[in-house]
Motif scaffolding. Sequence first.
Motif, short mmCIF file in Angstrom:
data_model
loop_
_atom_site.label_atom_id
_atom_site.label_comp_id
_atom_site.label_asym_id
_atom_site.label_seq_id
_atom_site.Cartn_x
_atom_site.Cartn_y
_atom_site.Cartn_z
N SER A 37 0.85 -1.19 0.00
CA SER A 37 0.00 0.00 0.00
C SER A 37 0.88 1.24 0.00
O SER A 37 2.09 1.16 0.21
CB SER A 37 -0.91 0.01 1.23
N ALA A 38 0.25 2.39 -0.20
CA ALA A 38 1.00 3.65 -0.31
C ALA A 38 0.65 4.61 0.81
O ALA A 38 -0.49 4.68 1.28
CB ALA A 38 0.72 4.31 -1.66
N ALA A 39 1.66 5.36 1.23
CA ALA A 39 1.49 6.60 1.99
C ALA A 39 2.17 7.68 1.16
O ALA A 39 3.03 7.39 0.33
CB ALA A 39 2.14 6.49 3.37
N VAL A 40 1.78 8.93 1.37
CA VAL A 40 2.33 10.03 0.57
C VAL A 40 2.81 11.14 1.50
O VAL A 40 2.09 11.56 2.42
CB VAL A 40 1.29 10.57 -0.43
N ALA A 41 4.03 11.61 1.25
CA ALA A 41 4.61 12.72 2.00
C ALA A 41 4.66 13.97 1.13
O ALA A 41 5.16 13.93 0.01
CB ALA A 41 6.02 12.37 2.48
N LEU A 42 4.11 15.07 1.64
CA LEU A 42 4.25 16.36 0.98
C LEU A 42 5.58 16.96 1.39
O LEU A 42 6.10 16.66 2.47
CB LEU A 42 3.08 17.27 1.34
N VAL A 43 6.16 17.78 0.54
CA VAL A 43 7.50 18.31 0.78
C VAL A 43 7.47 19.83 0.64
O VAL A 43 7.19 20.36 -0.44
CB VAL A 43 8.51 17.70 -0.21
N MET A 44 7.75 20.52 1.73
CA MET A 44 7.72 21.98 1.72
C MET A 44 9.13 22.53 1.52
O MET A 44 9.83 22.88 2.47
CB MET A 44 7.09 22.49 3.01
N GLY A 45 9.54 22.58 0.26
CA GLY A 45 10.84 23.13 -0.08
C GLY A 45 10.79 24.65 -0.19
O GLY A 45 9.75 25.28 0.08
N ASP A 46 11.89 25.24 -0.58
CA ASP A 46 11.97 26.70 -0.72
C ASP A 46 10.85 27.20 -1.62
O ASP A 46 10.59 26.65 -2.69
CB ASP A 46 13.31 27.10 -1.31
N GLY A 47 10.19 28.27 -1.17
CA GLY A 47 9.16 28.89 -1.97
C GLY A 47 7.76 28.34 -1.74
O GLY A 47 6.80 28.85 -2.34
N ARG A 48 7.63 27.32 -0.92
CA ARG A 48 6.30 26.80 -0.58
C ARG A 48 5.91 27.32 0.78
O ARG A 48 6.46 26.92 1.80
CB ARG A 48 6.30 25.26 -0.63
N GLU A 49 4.96 28.25 0.77
CA GLU A 49 4.58 28.96 1.99
C GLU A 49 3.08 29.22 1.99
O GLU A 49 2.52 29.62 0.97
CB GLU A 49 5.29 30.33 2.09
N LEU A 50 2.44 29.02 3.15
CA LEU A 50 1.03 29.39 3.30
C LEU A 50 0.85 30.54 4.29
O LEU A 50 -0.28 31.01 4.45
CB LEU A 50 0.20 28.18 3.75
N VAL A 51 1.91 30.98 4.95
CA VAL A 51 1.80 32.10 5.89
C VAL A 51 2.93 33.09 5.63
O VAL A 51 4.00 32.72 5.15
CB VAL A 51 1.86 31.62 7.36
N ALA A 52 2.65 34.34 5.97
CA ALA A 52 3.65 35.41 5.83
C ALA A 52 4.32 35.36 4.47
O ALA A 52 5.55 35.38 4.34
CB ALA A 52 4.69 35.30 6.95
N ALA A 53 3.48 35.29 3.45
CA ALA A 53 3.97 35.20 2.08
C ALA A 53 3.04 35.98 1.16
O ALA A 53 1.89 36.28 1.51
CB ALA A 53 4.06 33.75 1.64
N ASP A 54 3.52 36.30 -0.05
CA ASP A 54 2.70 37.05 -1.00
C ASP A 54 1.62 36.14 -1.58
O ASP A 54 1.76 34.91 -1.57
CB ASP A 54 3.57 37.63 -2.10
N PRO A 55 0.55 36.72 -2.12
CA PRO A 55 -0.57 35.92 -2.62
C PRO A 55 -0.19 34.91 -3.70
O PRO A 55 -0.73 33.81 -3.73
CB PRO A 55 -1.55 36.97 -3.16
N ASP A 56 0.74 35.28 -4.58
CA ASP A 56 1.14 34.34 -5.63
C ASP A 56 1.82 33.10 -5.04
O ASP A 56 1.57 31.98 -5.48
CB ASP A 56 2.10 35.02 -6.62
N ARG A 82 -0.76 26.26 -2.65
CA ARG A 82 -2.05 25.55 -2.68
C ARG A 82 -2.14 24.61 -3.88
O ARG A 82 -2.59 23.47 -3.76
CB ARG A 82 -3.21 26.55 -2.75
N ASP A 83 -1.72 25.10 -5.03
CA ASP A 83 -1.75 24.25 -6.24
C ASP A 83 -0.90 23.01 -6.04
O ASP A 83 -1.30 21.91 -6.42
CB ASP A 83 -1.26 25.03 -7.46
N TYR A 84 0.28 23.19 -5.46
CA TYR A 84 1.15 22.04 -5.19
C TYR A 84 0.46 21.05 -4.25
O TYR A 84 0.46 19.84 -4.50
CB TYR A 84 2.48 22.50 -4.60
N LEU A 85 -0.11 21.55 -3.17
CA LEU A 85 -0.74 20.67 -2.19
C LEU A 85 -1.96 19.96 -2.79
O LEU A 85 -2.17 18.77 -2.51
CB LEU A 85 -1.14 21.46 -0.94
N ARG A 86 -2.71 20.64 -3.63
CA ARG A 86 -3.83 19.97 -4.30
C ARG A 86 -3.31 18.88 -5.23
O ARG A 86 -3.92 17.81 -5.35
CB ARG A 86 -4.69 20.99 -5.06
#
Length: 288
Positions: free
Chosen positions: A61-80, A86-90
């Motif tokens: 079976s599979a598990a999946v890990a998301l990876v928050m590398g440079d430039g992936r931010e949901l707080v204290a960041a510009d809208p783009d 968000r697109d990456y996480l989706r």
Amino acid sequence: MSRAFGVNTWVWTSPLTDAALAELAPRISGWGFDVVELPVENPGDWDPARAAKVLGDHGLSAAVALVMGDGRELVAADPDTVAHTRDYLRHVVDVAATVGAPAIAGPAYASVGRTWRMTPSERAAHYAELRDGLGPVVEHARAAGVTVAVEPLNRYETSLINTVDQALEAIDGLPADGIGLALDVYHMNIEEQSVTGAIARAAGRIAHVQVCANDRGAPGADHLDWPGIVAALDAAGYTGPLVIESFTADNATIATAASIWRPLAASQDAIAVDGLAFLRGVVPQHHA
């Protein structure tokens, strides 16, 4: 039902590729694992449909890990930046749905290594910002039958969410059927005053669990109270897999990112094989 055991491909390689997974899957299955945790470092590194077939062919079976590398931010960041994150996480949610993983696990809030000081009011504002950022991702995940599992990291890798209590505060108000916690014993050993107490407080919200020794080596080659940890997870109602997550020192990028400066076992295979043998010995076996 007996608990499943898994291992992350980061033990051997980064980034994951189709060829690497095809080579690893039969070995991982042969050792007796049930689950392979697949990191999505960048979309396109590996093909989800192909991975699903490879794992299925070997009874995994599979598990999946998301990876928050440079430039992936949901707080204290510009809208783009937030929109791209968000697109990456989706996308990672879609990958999980394709491979049949129940959750995407990782620090779904800020890039690993990003730290800054916050007053209590600033922290609360960032948590509100995070809920806004995660909201559409969680709705996408719910529609796909996937849970977003938010992982607290140690103080050297983030200043935003270090503990179970902070994570619960940060996701409070988001739908429980779409978001929960990913617990990583490595980080908990650093940040929690009581690992078992923190597990108890997370009861009902634990969506994924990663395990390793306190130094990132094989579970059991350490000072951790594994019987207590397993009992706490049982008492908290967590029935998912225990996934060994460690890293290879042979890959310069991943070794630097995870601060792996020396071999953590006799071999990378030993982290998996010895860790699995230890976990099987410490986890109560439930027979029908």
